[in-house]
Each structure stands twice: as structure tokens, then as C-alpha cells.
Design a protein around this motif. Structure first.
Motif, PDB file in Angstrom:
ATOM      1  N   UNK A   1       0.830  -1.523   0.276  1.00  0.00           N
ATOM      2  CA  UNK A   1       0.083  -0.029  -0.116  1.00  0.00           C
ATOM      3  C   UNK A   1       1.051   1.453  -0.029  1.00  0.00           C
ATOM      4  N   UNK A   2       1.413   1.495  -1.008  1.00  0.00           N
ATOM      5  CA  UNK A   2       2.143   2.293  -1.159  1.00  0.00           C
ATOM      6  C   UNK A   2       2.377   3.913  -0.385  1.00  0.00           C
ATOM      7  N   UNK A   3       2.860   4.359   0.245  1.00  0.00           N
ATOM      8  CA  UNK A   3       2.935   5.310   1.570  1.00  0.00           C
ATOM      9  C   UNK A   3       2.352   6.390   0.738  1.00  0.00           C
ATOM     10  N   UNK A   4       3.034   7.097  -0.774  1.00  0.00           N
ATOM     11  CA  UNK A   4       2.153   8.105  -1.156  1.00  0.00           C
ATOM     12  C   UNK A   4       0.523   8.176  -0.992  1.00  0.00           C
ATOM     13  N   UNK A   5       0.139   8.819  -1.270  1.00  0.00           N
ATOM     14  CA  UNK A   5      -1.245  10.168  -1.277  1.00  0.00           C
ATOM     15  C   UNK A   5      -1.751   8.897  -2.610  1.00  0.00           C
ATOM     16  N   UNK A   6      -0.968   8.865  -4.212  1.00  0.00           N
ATOM     17  CA  UNK A   6      -2.125   8.816  -4.975  1.00  0.00           C
ATOM     18  C   UNK A   6      -2.221   7.558  -5.243  1.00  0.00           C
ATOM     19  N   UNK A   7      -1.657   6.243  -4.016  1.00  0.00           N
ATOM     20  CA  UNK A   7      -1.802   4.439  -4.204  1.00  0.00           C
ATOM     21  C   UNK A   7      -1.332   4.179  -6.059  1.00  0.00           C
ATOM     22  N   UNK A   8      -0.398   4.713  -6.623  1.00  0.00           N
ATOM     23  CA  UNK A   8      -0.387   4.120  -8.545  1.00  0.00           C
ATOM     24  C   UNK A   8      -1.171   2.588  -8.219  1.00  0.00           C
ATOM     25  N   UNK A   9      -0.748   1.301  -7.479  1.00  0.00           N
ATOM     26  CA  UNK A   9      -0.752   0.025  -7.524  1.00  0.00           C
ATOM     27  C   UNK A   9      -2.429   0.195  -8.097  1.00  0.00           C
ATOM     28  N   UNK A  10      -3.248   1.005  -7.117  1.00  0.00           N
ATOM     29  CA  UNK A  10      -4.687   0.554  -6.734  1.00  0.00           C
ATOM     30  C   UNK A  10      -4.760   1.302  -8.512  1.00  0.00           C
ATOM     31  N   UNK A  11      -4.819   2.218  -8.772  1.00  0.00           N
ATOM     32  CA  UNK A  11      -4.935   2.562 -10.257  1.00  0.00           C
ATOM     33  C   UNK A  11      -4.381   1.249 -11.384  1.00  0.00           C
ATOM     34  N   UNK A  12      -3.447   0.908 -11.133  1.00  0.00           N
ATOM     35  CA  UNK A  12      -3.220  -0.074 -12.297  1.00  0.00           C
ATOM     36  C   UNK A  12      -3.727  -1.134 -11.860  1.00  0.00           C
ATOM     37  N   UNK A  13      -4.621  -1.536 -10.680  1.00  0.00           N
ATOM     38  CA  UNK A  13      -4.992  -3.339 -10.120  1.00  0.00           C
ATOM     39  C   UNK A  13      -6.612  -2.747 -11.189  1.00  0.00           C
TER      40      UNK A  13
ATOM     41  N   UNK B   1       6.802 -13.692  -8.234  1.00  0.00           N
ATOM     42  CA  UNK B   1       6.827 -11.988  -8.143  1.00  0.00           C
ATOM     43  C   UNK B   1       8.414 -12.276  -8.091  1.00  0.00           C
ATOM     44  N   UNK B   2       9.118 -12.338  -7.284  1.00  0.00           N
ATOM     45  CA  UNK B   2      10.956 -11.574  -7.394  1.00  0.00           C
ATOM     46  C   UNK B   2      11.072 -11.953  -8.976  1.00  0.00           C
ATOM     47  N   UNK B   3      11.163 -12.947  -9.648  1.00  0.00           N
ATOM     48  CA  UNK B   3      11.039 -12.790 -10.767  1.00  0.00           C
ATOM     49  C   UNK B   3      10.937 -12.075 -11.313  1.00  0.00           C
ATOM     50  N   UNK B   4       9.913 -11.498 -12.087  1.00  0.00           N
ATOM     51  CA  UNK B   4       8.950 -10.604 -12.069  1.00  0.00           C
ATOM     52  C   UNK B   4      10.577  -9.020 -11.761  1.00  0.00           C
ATOM     53  N   UNK B   5      10.475  -9.330 -10.120  1.00  0.00           N
ATOM     54  CA  UNK B   5      11.071  -7.911 -10.216  1.00  0.00           C
ATOM     55  C   UNK B   5      12.744  -8.197 -11.088  1.00  0.00           C
TER      56      UNK B   5
ATOM     57  N   UNK C   1       5.772  -5.281 -16.133  1.00  0.00           N
ATOM     58  CA  UNK C   1       6.581  -3.882 -16.102  1.00  0.00           C
ATOM     59  C   UNK C   1       5.826  -2.669 -14.429  1.00  0.00           C
ATOM     60  N   UNK C   2       4.780  -2.526 -14.531  1.00  0.00           N
ATOM     61  CA  UNK C   2       3.776  -1.140 -13.910  1.00  0.00           C
ATOM     62  C   UNK C   2       3.866  -1.127 -13.064  1.00  0.00           C
ATOM     63  N   UNK C   3       4.114  -1.837 -12.363  1.00  0.00           N
ATOM     64  CA  UNK C   3       3.665  -2.417 -10.647  1.00  0.00           C
ATOM     65  C   UNK C   3       5.121  -2.077 -10.070  1.00  0.00           C
ATOM     66  N   UNK C   4       6.496  -3.677 -10.386  1.00  0.00           N
ATOM     67  CA  UNK C   4       7.516  -2.804 -10.126  1.00  0.00           C
ATOM     68  C   UNK C   4       8.003  -1.800 -10.749  1.00  0.00           C
ATOM     69  N   UNK C   5       7.973  -0.732 -11.412  1.00  0.00           N
ATOM     70  CA  UNK C   5       8.019   0.258 -11.964  1.00  0.00           C
ATOM     71  C   UNK C   5       7.668   1.451 -10.791  1.00  0.00           C
ATOM     72  N   UNK C   6       6.173   1.670 -10.041  1.00  0.00           N
ATOM     73  CA  UNK C   6       5.634   2.391  -9.145  1.00  0.00           C
ATOM     74  C   UNK C   6       6.621   2.402  -8.126  1.00  0.00           C
TER      75      UNK C   6
END
Length: 275
Positions: A115-127, A260-264, A199-204
Motif C-alpha cells: 500500500x504505497x505510502x504516497x497519497x496517489x496509491x498508483x498500484x491501486x490505479x493500475x489494478x 513475483x521475485x522473478x518479475x522484479x 513491469x508497471x507494478x514494479x516500476x511504481x
């Protein structure tokens, strides 16, 4: 509505990531590195894998046993997993990031990454983007069936659901035009979803960039490495299928953290710094 942005996200706006070329053996290297990360932090990795497997199996049991939701159990489970899966994998991406930096990750330090600590929560937008694609697949599936079978939306009898009708058509092989069209449509939606999320989730997590920059970068990387993607996608699909075929989905306890580790590591090898 504007997306809330952190200072780091604003700094990375309008920047483009450099794409790196990798060899055809790279997917096997990523899997090896994924296993290595799991062995480095087995408790953390297996905890995440077990949590994912328990939630997935619990949802499947509930949906499959529900009188009202039984007929749509498979697509509903897919939508729920698309929403929860990538967010939960953020913890494992963070664990791999810390291992690569010589740090010792702990459950406490990496759970917050989900749960990204920034206010935008970009991972949720991607989901949400992935869920929209899944809903589109659910909505267009009966339309495709109608076009190739009856020409109207009144396509099943009272004793047959649309899911049962589609499965019957596929297994019987009596209407190959429908089978080809439906599998082509499903493959396209699935491939687009994979290209967006690869790659979008690892990138954010790594750069704190906005979700749109991450999505475009993931698509660019996938298109620039089509052969690698065509090797990696079946590998992922086979491993996940094996996990789902085990009793109580217990195979996912290992499969999910390894992937997940491999994707990173795939992300780090294929995508360079923003500039």
C-alpha cells in the motif's frame, strides 16, 4: 479528478525509461533468481504465498458453493485476483529490491510496500485498469457467443447458464468458428493485461512514477521484447496452472513468490532509469 502526486512522482513526470535488450535465456535466469530470493527470505516469501493461496482458495470455495454466484465463479475470481494479486505482490517486489541492495527485508518493512505510502496509491490505479479489462472480457463473452450461435442475446435455455453454454461449445468443438474467435478474443485481452502489468507494478514501487508512465513503459518493454514475452507468458501460465491443480491451491504458496521475485528481476534487467 487529478491524481495526488508525491514530490518524487512530480520529479519523474514526462521522463522516459531506457529499455534494455536481453537474451532468450533471460526468462530462465529470472526464475533462478526468483528461487534464490525465496531461499534468501523463505519465511517472508512463503508467508505472502500462503496468504495469497488461502485467500484465493477461500474465495473459490465461497463462489463455487454459492447458489447465486456459482455460475460466474471463475470470472469473478479472476477479477478479484486481478485486483488483489498485483497489490500483494508489491511486498515481494520490495523484498527483492532490498535483497539486491544488500539489505535484510522483514515482514514489517515490506508489507507497507503493498500500500504505497504516497497519497496517489498508483498500484491501486493500475489494478483498476486490469479489472476494467476483466469486466470487458466478461461482458463481451456472451455477445461473441450470440453472434456465432443464435444472432440474438436469448442464447441459453432456463436450465443452462451462459458460462455452461460457452464451455459446452468449446468442449464439443462443434462450432470451430466460435472457438477460434473466443480464444482469440480471450488471448488478446489476456495479453494486453499482461503487457500492462508486467513491469508497471514494479516500476511504481521502484521509481514512484505515475501509473500512466508505468503503463506506457511496460507496454513499450513488452513490444520491444516480443520473443522474450512469448517465452515468459507460457512459463508463467504453466506454473500458475500447476499451482491451481494442487489440493487446496497449495502449490501457489511457492509459485506466487517465485514468480513475483522473478518479475522484479525481469523488470530490473529490461528497464533502465528514467531520464
Amino acid at each position: 479528478m487529478a491524481i495526488p502526486q508525491t514530490a518524487r512522482m512530480q520529479e519523474n513526470l514526462s521522463k522516459t525509461a531506457k529499455l534494455n535488450e536481453v537474451g532468450v535465456g533471460a526468462p530462465f535466469t529470472w526464475l533462478k533468481q526468483g528461487v534464490g530470493d525465496l531461499m534468501a527470505v523463505p519465511v517472508l516469501s512463503l508467508f505472502n504465498g500462503a496468504l495469497f493461496a488461502i485467500i484465493t482458495y477461500g474465495l473459490w470455495t465461497y463462489l463455487d458453493g454459492s447458489q447465486t454466484l456459482h455460475d460466474v465463479a471463475v470470472p469473478l475470481l479472476a477479477v478479484i485476483v486481478l485486483l488483489l494479486g498485483p497489490i500483494s505482490a508489491m511486498s515481494l517486489y520490495d523484498a527483492s529490491r532490498r535483497i539486491s541492495n544488500g539489505e535484510k527485508p522483514s515482514i514489517g518493512t515490506v508489507v507497507s510496500a503493498a500500500f504505497k505510502t504516497n497519497g496517489s496509491c498508483p498500484s491501486i490505479f493500475l489494478s483498476v485498469i486490469l479489472v476494467v479489462l476483466a469486466i470487458a472480457w466478461m461482458m463481451f463473452s456472451p455477445l461473441i457467443y450470440a453472434v456465432f450461435n443464435t444472432g440474438s442475446l436469448n442464447i441459453v435455455n432456463e436450465n443452462q447458464t451462459i458460462i455452461q453454454a460457452i464451455l459446452a461449445e468449446i468442449t464439443s468443438g462443434s462450432n470451430m468458428n466460435f472457438v477460434i474467435a473466443y480464444f482469440s478474443f480471450t488471448a488478446v485481452v489476456g495479453l494486453i493485461s499482461f503487457m500492462i502489468s508486467w513491469f508497471s507494478f514494479p516500476m511504481v514501487l521502484d521509481t514512484d512514477c505515475d501509473p500512466f508512465t508505468a503503463t506506457v513503459t511496460s507496454l513499450r518493454a513488452a513490444m520491444a521484447n516480443k520473443l522474450i514475452m512469448l517465452i515468459w507468458v507460457p512459463m508463467v501460465g504453466i506454473l500458475v496452472l500447476i499451482g491451481l491443480m494442487t489440493p487446496y491451491f497449495i502449490g501457489l504458496v511457492v509459485v506466487i513468490p517465485v514468480l513475483a521475485h522473478a518479475t522484479w528481476h525481469a523488470y530490473k534487467s529490461m528497464i533502465g532509469k528514467l531520464g
